[in-house]
Design a protein around this motif. Structure first.
Motif, PDB file in Angstrom:
ATOM      1  N   PRO A  24     -19.696 -12.073  38.181  1.00  0.00           N
ATOM      2  CA  PRO A  24     -19.031 -13.258  38.750  1.00  0.00           C
ATOM      3  C   PRO A  24     -20.019 -14.363  39.092  1.00  0.00           C
ATOM      4  CG  PRO A  24     -19.043 -11.439  40.323  1.00  0.00           C
ATOM      5  CD  PRO A  24     -19.585 -10.894  39.043  1.00  0.00           C
ATOM      6  N   GLY A  25     -21.304 -14.023  39.130  1.00  0.00           N
ATOM      7  CA  GLY A  25     -22.316 -15.022  39.486  1.00  0.00           C
ATOM      8  C   GLY A  25     -22.697 -15.941  38.337  1.00  0.00           C
ATOM      9  N   ALA A  50     -25.148  -2.132  36.734  1.00  0.00           N
ATOM     10  CA  ALA A  50     -26.505  -2.574  37.113  1.00  0.00           C
ATOM     11  C   ALA A  50     -26.497  -3.423  38.372  1.00  0.00           C
ATOM     12  CB  ALA A  50     -27.139  -3.339  35.948  1.00  0.00           C
ATOM     13  N   LYS A  52     -26.531  -3.868  42.659  1.00  0.00           N
ATOM     14  CA  LYS A  52     -27.268  -3.212  43.745  1.00  0.00           C
ATOM     15  C   LYS A  52     -26.450  -2.024  44.259  1.00  0.00           C
ATOM     16  CE  LYS A  52     -29.608  -7.216  45.762  1.00  0.00           C
ATOM     17  NZ  LYS A  52     -28.841  -8.455  45.550  1.00  0.00           N
ATOM     18  N   PRO A  53     -27.099  -0.934  44.650  1.00  0.00           N
ATOM     19  CA  PRO A  53     -26.357   0.227  45.166  1.00  0.00           C
ATOM     20  C   PRO A  53     -25.443  -0.153  46.332  1.00  0.00           C
ATOM     21  CG  PRO A  53     -28.679   0.771  44.881  1.00  0.00           C
ATOM     22  CD  PRO A  53     -28.554  -0.702  44.621  1.00  0.00           C
ATOM     23  N   LEU A  55     -23.655  -2.593  46.697  1.00  0.00           N
ATOM     24  CA  LEU A  55     -22.431  -3.293  46.288  1.00  0.00           C
ATOM     25  C   LEU A  55     -21.402  -2.359  45.652  1.00  0.00           C
ATOM     26  CD1 LEU A  55     -23.518  -6.725  44.732  1.00  0.00           C
ATOM     27  CD2 LEU A  55     -22.327  -6.293  46.880  1.00  0.00           C
ATOM     28  N   PRO A  97     -34.309   3.287  34.730  1.00  0.00           N
ATOM     29  CA  PRO A  97     -35.251   2.553  33.877  1.00  0.00           C
ATOM     30  C   PRO A  97     -36.332   1.906  34.749  1.00  0.00           C
ATOM     31  CG  PRO A  97     -33.332   1.189  34.321  1.00  0.00           C
ATOM     32  CD  PRO A  97     -33.167   2.464  35.127  1.00  0.00           C
ATOM     33  N   LEU A  99     -39.013  -1.889  34.843  1.00  0.00           N
ATOM     34  CA  LEU A  99     -39.033  -3.268  34.334  1.00  0.00           C
ATOM     35  C   LEU A  99     -39.659  -3.419  32.945  1.00  0.00           C
ATOM     36  CD1 LEU A  99     -37.796  -5.824  35.414  1.00  0.00           C
ATOM     37  CD2 LEU A  99     -39.976  -6.409  36.478  1.00  0.00           C
TER      38      LEU A  99
HETATM   39  N1  NDP Z   1     -35.522  -3.996  39.587  1.00  0.00           N
HETATM   40  C1  NDP Z   1     -35.937  -2.885  39.006  1.00  0.00           C
HETATM   41  O1  NDP Z   1     -37.084  -2.775  38.533  1.00  0.00           O
HETATM   42  C2  NDP Z   1     -35.010  -1.719  38.892  1.00  0.00           C
HETATM   43  C3  NDP Z   1     -33.725  -1.763  39.397  1.00  0.00           C
HETATM   44  N2  NDP Z   1     -32.882  -0.691  39.275  1.00  0.00           N
HETATM   45  C4  NDP Z   1     -31.523  -0.764  39.775  1.00  0.00           C
HETATM   46  O2  NDP Z   1     -30.903  -1.862  39.141  1.00  0.00           O
HETATM   47  C5  NDP Z   1     -29.910  -2.406  39.994  1.00  0.00           C
HETATM   48  C6  NDP Z   1     -30.119  -3.901  40.103  1.00  0.00           C
HETATM   49  O3  NDP Z   1     -31.370  -4.145  40.692  1.00  0.00           O
HETATM   50  P1  NDP Z   1     -32.097  -5.542  40.516  1.00  0.00           P
HETATM   51  O4  NDP Z   1     -31.941  -6.007  39.105  1.00  0.00           O
HETATM   52  O5  NDP Z   1     -33.446  -5.370  41.064  1.00  0.00           O
HETATM   53  O6  NDP Z   1     -31.210  -6.445  41.483  1.00  0.00           O
HETATM   54  P2  NDP Z   1     -30.624  -7.896  41.255  1.00  0.00           P
HETATM   55  O7  NDP Z   1     -30.013  -8.320  42.545  1.00  0.00           O
HETATM   56  O8  NDP Z   1     -31.656  -8.759  40.618  1.00  0.00           O
HETATM   57  O9  NDP Z   1     -29.479  -7.663  40.161  1.00  0.00           O
HETATM   58  C7  NDP Z   1     -28.166  -7.352  40.494  1.00  0.00           C
HETATM   59  C8  NDP Z   1     -27.271  -8.152  39.582  1.00  0.00           C
HETATM   60  O10 NDP Z   1     -25.911  -7.826  39.869  1.00  0.00           O
HETATM   61  C9  NDP Z   1     -25.180  -9.040  39.897  1.00  0.00           C
HETATM   62  N3  NDP Z   1     -23.942  -8.904  40.640  1.00  0.00           N
HETATM   63  C10 NDP Z   1     -23.715  -9.156  41.953  1.00  0.00           C
HETATM   64  N4  NDP Z   1     -22.419  -8.920  42.248  1.00  0.00           N
HETATM   65  C11 NDP Z   1     -21.841  -8.492  41.112  1.00  0.00           C
HETATM   66  C12 NDP Z   1     -20.526  -8.104  40.790  1.00  0.00           C
HETATM   67  N5  NDP Z   1     -19.545  -8.089  41.702  1.00  0.00           N
HETATM   68  N6  NDP Z   1     -20.246  -7.724  39.517  1.00  0.00           N
HETATM   69  C13 NDP Z   1     -21.220  -7.736  38.596  1.00  0.00           C
HETATM   70  N7  NDP Z   1     -22.489  -8.112  38.837  1.00  0.00           N
HETATM   71  C14 NDP Z   1     -22.799  -8.482  40.086  1.00  0.00           C
HETATM   72  C15 NDP Z   1     -26.152 -10.004  40.520  1.00  0.00           C
HETATM   73  O11 NDP Z   1     -25.744 -11.336  40.308  1.00  0.00           O
HETATM   74  P3  NDP Z   1     -26.188 -12.475  41.372  1.00  0.00           P
HETATM   75  O12 NDP Z   1     -27.654 -12.601  41.254  1.00  0.00           O
HETATM   76  O13 NDP Z   1     -25.423 -13.645  40.895  1.00  0.00           O
HETATM   77  O14 NDP Z   1     -25.757 -11.967  42.723  1.00  0.00           O
HETATM   78  C16 NDP Z   1     -27.427  -9.643  39.793  1.00  0.00           C
HETATM   79  O15 NDP Z   1     -27.492 -10.285  38.535  1.00  0.00           O
HETATM   80  C17 NDP Z   1     -30.036  -1.695  41.335  1.00  0.00           C
HETATM   81  O16 NDP Z   1     -29.026  -0.740  41.443  1.00  0.00           O
HETATM   82  C18 NDP Z   1     -31.399  -1.030  41.267  1.00  0.00           C
HETATM   83  O17 NDP Z   1     -31.445   0.153  42.008  1.00  0.00           O
HETATM   84  C19 NDP Z   1     -33.256   0.450  38.612  1.00  0.00           C
HETATM   85  C20 NDP Z   1     -34.510   0.546  38.105  1.00  0.00           C
HETATM   86  C21 NDP Z   1     -35.503  -0.495  38.205  1.00  0.00           C
END
Ligand code: NDP
Ligand code: A1CAB
Length: 249
Positions: A24-25, A50, A52-53, A55, A97, A99
């Motif tokens: 939605p973003g 993908a 955040k946990p 959410l 995964p 980065l």
């Molecule tokens: N970062 C890393 O290196 C790693 C992360 N992870 C996992 O990946 C996940 C994301 O982490 P990370 O990428 O760091 O966090 P981010 O906050 O960067 O990414 C989360 C994404 O989810 C989007 N989002 C928010 N609300 C919704 C929704 N209702 N529906 C769909 N998408 C939505 C966000 O959009 P917006 O920005 O617009 O809010 C953003 O693009 C986590 O669960 C984390 O544990 C796993 C391994 C490695």
């Protein structure tokens, strides 16, 4: 992280026309990928979660009717049973995964209790372009994996930063110190990956008797300083993963 995986899949030849990003973003997505704010009609083969946990509870109801063949979750901590209880899917696969998947040099740990070979094949084929892919049979080990390979790049970047800062303090221009630090860690890791001996032996090979490296290693090794610091770092990350699991149940 979802964006990094998507970028790699497309660089590896996935057809963007077959990919729908739900967010939605309204973030930037690669050309040809369909971006929607809410799940479209129809049942996807694979749904990659993908968010955040924290959410999960807010987002899960909107995914209730998608009923994918395979739900792949990259959420740190959150357990397969928790996901299965909140989002209907034929099978759930947990993936962790990191980065560097963005350039196909990542690590992806996988776990599922599904005994359907096709589910495992689908997950493996999806992750193969991202880097080293391995299955973890015992889900409890995922906390350690999150700490090591999931968070690990962050810790490695801190080490590179510290190497560069240390060299800059010795007088090297900061930009050169950073370039040398990155290339040193990259080369050392590549050599270790290509070597038939472990990192402890390689460290000894660098350390000429009575030389500079031994003088430096003596500092890292004194009171097991480096090991303790890194163990504490990974323990904190693993503990946080367990907290995220608990909060999501
Ligand atoms: N970062 C890393 O290196 C790693 C992360 N992870 C996992 O990946 C996940 C994301 O982490 P990370 O990428 O760091 O966090 P981010 O906050 O960067 O990414 C989360 C994404 O989810 C989007 N989002 C928010 N609300 C919704 C929704 N209702 N529906 C769909 N998408 C939505 C966000 O959009 P917006 O920005 O617009 O809010 C953003 O693009 C986590 O669960 C984390 O544990 C796993 C391994 C490695
Ligand atoms: O920091 C985090 O919670 C995520 C999971 C692993 C890496 N980044």
């Amino acid at each position: 992280m979802g964006g990094a995986m998507l970028a790699r899949w497309i660089a590896d030849g996935a057809d963007p026309a077959n990919i729908v990003a739900i967010d939605p973003g309204a973030p930037d997505v690669p050309a040809g990928v369909t971006l929607v704010a809410a799940p479209p009609e129809g049942r996807p083969d694979v749904l990659v979660l993908a968010i955040k946990p924290q959410l999960l509870d807010a987002v899960a109801p909107s995914l209730a009717s998608t009923n994918p063949d395979v739900l792949v979750s990259i959420l740190a901590g959150v357990e397969e049973a928790t996901l299965a209880a909140k989002i209907p899917a034929r099978a759930v696969v947990r993936a962790m995964p990191n980065l560097p998947v963005a350039i196909g040099r990542g690590v992806v740990a996988l776990h599922t209790t599904s005994d359907d070979a096709r589910v495992r094949d689908v997950a493996e084929a999806l992750m193969a372009p991202l880097g080293l892919v391995e299955w973890i049979a015992d889900e409890a080990l995922f906390h350690a994996v999150v700490a090591l390979s999931g968070s690990g790049p962050g810790f490695a970047y801190r080490f590179i930063e510290a190497m560069a800062a240390g060299a800059a303090a010795l007088g090297l221009p900061a930009a050169m110190a950073e370039r040398f630090a990155i290339a040193t860690v990259e080369g050392a890791a590549a050599l270790a990956a290509d070597s038939d001996v472990g990192p402890a032996v390689l460290a000894d090979r660098v350390a000429s008797p009575g030389g500079t490296t031994r003088a430096g290693l003596d500092v890292l090794d004194h009171g097991a300083a480096m090991r303790r610091l890194v163990a504490d770092t990974l323990t904190a990350a693993a503990r946080r993963s367990a907290e995220l699991a608990e909060a999501a149940r």
